[in-house]
Design a protein around this motif. Structure first.
Motif, PDB file in Angstrom:
ATOM      1  N   GLU A 192      -5.132  -2.079  -7.758  1.00 44.68           N
ATOM      2  CA  GLU A 192      -5.419  -1.149  -8.853  1.00 44.68           C
ATOM      3  C   GLU A 192      -5.182   0.292  -8.419  1.00 44.68           C
ATOM      4  O   GLU A 192      -4.669   1.116  -9.196  1.00 44.68           O
ATOM      5  CB  GLU A 192      -6.861  -1.328  -9.334  1.00 44.68           C
ATOM      6  N   GLN A 193      -5.529   0.599  -7.184  1.00 44.00           N
ATOM      7  CA  GLN A 193      -5.302   1.944  -6.668  1.00 44.00           C
ATOM      8  C   GLN A 193      -3.813   2.259  -6.610  1.00 44.00           C
ATOM      9  O   GLN A 193      -3.378   3.360  -6.981  1.00 44.00           O
ATOM     10  CB  GLN A 193      -5.921   2.073  -5.269  1.00 44.00           C
ATOM     11  N   THR A 194      -3.032   1.271  -6.179  1.00 40.93           N
ATOM     12  CA  THR A 194      -1.581   1.458  -6.128  1.00 40.93           C
ATOM     13  C   THR A 194      -1.012   1.706  -7.514  1.00 40.93           C
ATOM     14  O   THR A 194      -0.180   2.605  -7.713  1.00 40.93           O
ATOM     15  CB  THR A 194      -0.910   0.215  -5.507  1.00 40.93           C
ATOM     16  N   THR A 234      -2.515   3.022 -10.037  1.00 37.19           N
ATOM     17  CA  THR A 234      -2.923   4.360 -10.474  1.00 37.19           C
ATOM     18  C   THR A 234      -1.984   5.428  -9.916  1.00 37.19           C
ATOM     19  O   THR A 234      -1.531   6.318 -10.646  1.00 37.19           O
ATOM     20  CB  THR A 234      -4.367   4.654 -10.024  1.00 37.19           C
ATOM     21  N   TYR A 235      -1.674   5.330  -8.632  1.00 36.95           N
ATOM     22  CA  TYR A 235      -0.771   6.310  -8.016  1.00 36.95           C
ATOM     23  C   TYR A 235       0.632   6.201  -8.592  1.00 36.95           C
ATOM     24  O   TYR A 235       1.319   7.217  -8.804  1.00 36.95           O
ATOM     25  CB  TYR A 235      -0.742   6.110  -6.502  1.00 36.95           C
ATOM     26  N   GLU A 288       0.831  -1.206   0.000  1.00 36.70           N
ATOM     27  CA  GLU A 288       0.000   0.000   0.000  1.00 36.70           C
ATOM     28  C   GLU A 288       0.867   1.257   0.000  1.00 36.70           C
ATOM     29  O   GLU A 288       1.917   1.301   0.644  1.00 36.70           O
ATOM     30  CB  GLU A 288      -0.913  -0.006   1.224  1.00 36.70           C
ATOM     31  N   LYS A 331      -6.182  -3.277  -2.861  1.00 36.22           N
ATOM     32  CA  LYS A 331      -5.647  -1.937  -3.156  1.00 36.22           C
ATOM     33  C   LYS A 331      -4.722  -1.942  -4.376  1.00 36.22           C
ATOM     34  O   LYS A 331      -4.104  -0.928  -4.680  1.00 36.22           O
ATOM     35  CB  LYS A 331      -4.856  -1.434  -1.939  1.00 36.22           C
TER      36      LYS A 331
END
Length: 547
Positions: free
Chosen positions: A303-305, A307-308, A287, A301
């Motif tokens: 896909e979110q990672t 993206t960032y 994360e 998490k």
């Protein structure tokens, strides 16, 4: 400036120094049998919390002091950084397993369990076990804030250093102790640094290569500012424990700070050699805000990672910094491929390519000091890999040119005194670009500013921004036709006319100059100033011909 505020700051700094010394003592005794450190660590945690509250109060009073004196602001920043490090060290010390210790063999890079066999195991080479999760406060922008503080501190050390900077961004998370990952990481780093040392002998009169070291894991920070003492970097890694999560986002932000900590890349013959970040990892990020804890990905998490990370790489790219990813151990190939595609790296490299990547800087220097063709005179024979890397350097520079000036291609500033599009030019009285033009003519294909033009050279199809005005005259207008190579129908700079048996918008007596050639189409600027595209080379659709 409020004297009480300064006194408070000095007091906090004194307590912090004392805490760091106590933590160092704890790290030495924390593995001994019957160690009674837990209570001390808890007290240190409470002290850190109290210091944070006091610092918050000082921030509230900051507006009461003379804001023109930035000394107090710098001290706030320094204390905040110390507090961050203190919290992380507290967590690390608290989470170290007193039952499992690994010793590192510096000769073969392997680890062995010596928990019950050797109580004198040195600190380096150990694996830090972190079981409790600790997150950075705020959101992902917190890494930006910490990176900016890192950059500010680094610039105080590097000053106006002008160099070619490479930041080695190493994954030191717990998973790097398995799958032979750390051994391969060290092989890459040692080969890369040895290669830089070797090529430094040939390059010192042209460019200076410097290296910085960033780690992400139980310590996510800039470990070593830019240096050309490459052995110092190697020694730091010999003493580096592994452990903690894999906050790759934090590593990238710190690496960006390291790359920007010197002056912009050196200008060679008027061109900039851009900085580089090389990420060495097993490709298993955790994360984004997890800065201490177990090295286990939260799949919810993922896909979110990504993206960032994509946003971070895009931000780094906009700073003209290259990013390459080296997978080690049992790495996640899909993740490494995604990162490589995001960074625009078309060629995949392995941990065996340390010397090859070191040689890239050497090739870049030779390219820029001599020419941009593939026939570069080097001190050693040019290999197939060299040719591939030279082409990659050209493609990369072309990409940056398209990104920065693409909107100016084939655009003309009407009424200006600079040469019109299609003008033929040669190096002028203020030329300072070495042999990048091959001492041959080129064609004006765009207007950048009222005193800057974009030129494409016949020699190598290299695009270059040139001065033409008060700042200097890199080029002068000449009357030299473009000479076609064998097999070419058209080329940029050729003068053309409408084909007599085709319906074209222009008078048959009018002529124009080819500005672009692509996909059987030629873009022509006619003498009346109009610019149009025409097909060629296709039966019954040839609309233009050479004059």
């Amino acid at each position: 400036m409020d004297k009480q505020v300064l006194d408070d700051i000095q007091d906090i700094m004194k307590i912090n120094r004392s805490n760091f010394q106590r933590l160092q003592d704890l790290n030495e005794c924390g593995r001994r049998a019957e160690c009674q450190c837990a209570d001390v660590i808890d007290r240190l945690t409470a002290v850190a919390s109290d210091l944070n509250e006091r610092l918050t109060e000082l921030h509230l009073r900051e507006s009461e002091v003379d804001t023109e004196q930035n000394d107090i602001v710098q001290r706030f920043s320094y204390i905040e950084t110390q507090l961050d490090e203190l919290r992380q060290k507290v967590h690390t010390t608290k989470d170290i397993s007193c039952n499992t210790v690994f010793a590192h063999n510096s000769k073969d890079g392997t680890y062995r369990d010596v928990s019950s066999k050797d109580s004198s195991v040195p600190k380096h080479g150990s694996v830090v076990r972190q079981t409790h999760k600790y997150f950075l406060s705020g959101n992902e922008k917190t890494w930006d804030t910490l990176a900016q503080k890192t950059l500010d501190r680094a610039r105080q050390i590097t000053g106006q250093l002008e160099c070619v900077a490479t930041v080695l961004c190493l994954d030191i998370s717990e998973s790097m102790a398995s799958g032979n990952a750390w051994n391969q990481a060290m092989e890459f780093v040692n080969d890369f640094l040895s290669g830089l040392e070797e090529y430094k002998i040939h390059n010192e009169d042209r460019i200076r290569e410097f290296v910085a070291l960033v780690t992400f894991g139980h310590e996510t920070k800039l470990q070593q500012c830019l240096t050309n003492r490459f052995d110092d970097v190697k020694k730091q890694l010999e003493q580096m424990p592994l452990g903690g999560p894999s906050p790759l986002l934090g590593g990238l932000m710190c690496a960006k700070a390291g790359a920007l900590s010197g002056k912009n890349g050196p200008s060679v013959n008027g061109l900039i050699i851009i900085q580089k970040i090389i990420v060495v990892t097993d490709g298993r990020p955790t994360e984004t805000l997890l800065h201490a804890g177990p090295d286990a990905e939260d799949e919810t998490k993922h896909e979110q990672t990504l993206t960032y990370l994509a946003e971070a790489i895009d931000e780094i790219d906009k700073k003209d910094i290259d990013v390459s990813f080296i997978g080690v151990g049992n790495y996640d190939k899909n993740f490494i491929n995604i990162m490589a595609s995001l960074s625009g790296e078309l060629k995949s490299f392995t941990y065996k390519d340390g010397r090859r990547l070191a040689r890239r800087g050497y090739l870049a220097a030779n390219l820029l000091f001599q020419d941009l063709s593939l026939n570069v005179t080097l001190n050693t024979a040019m290999t197939k890999e060299d040719e591939e890397d030279i082409q990659a350097l050209r493609d990369r520079t072309e990409r940056f040119m398209e990104r920065d000036f693409g909107s100016k291609f084939y655009k003309e500033i009407k009424g200006s005194e600079i040469p019109i599009l299609g003008s033929r030019v040669r190096r002028g009285p203020d030329w300072n670009r070495g042999n990048l033009d091959g001492n041959r003519p080129g064609t004006v294909i765009g207007h950048i500013e009222s005193d800057q033009i974009l030129v494409l050279w016949d020699f190598n199809d290299w695009k270059m921004v040139c001065r033409y005005g008060d700042a200097g005259f890199d080029v002068k207008v000449v009357n030299e036709p473009r000479i076609l190579d064998e097999g070419e129908n058209f080329a940029i700079g050729c003068r053309v006319k409408p084909k007599s048996d085709m319906s074209v918008e222009h008078n048959l007596s009018e002529t124009g100059v080819v500005l672009q050639v692509a996909d059987n189409k030629a873009r022509v600027r006619w003498n009346d100033g109009t610019i149009r595209d025409y097909e060629y080379g296709i039966e019954r659709k040839i609309a233009i011909e050479l004059c």
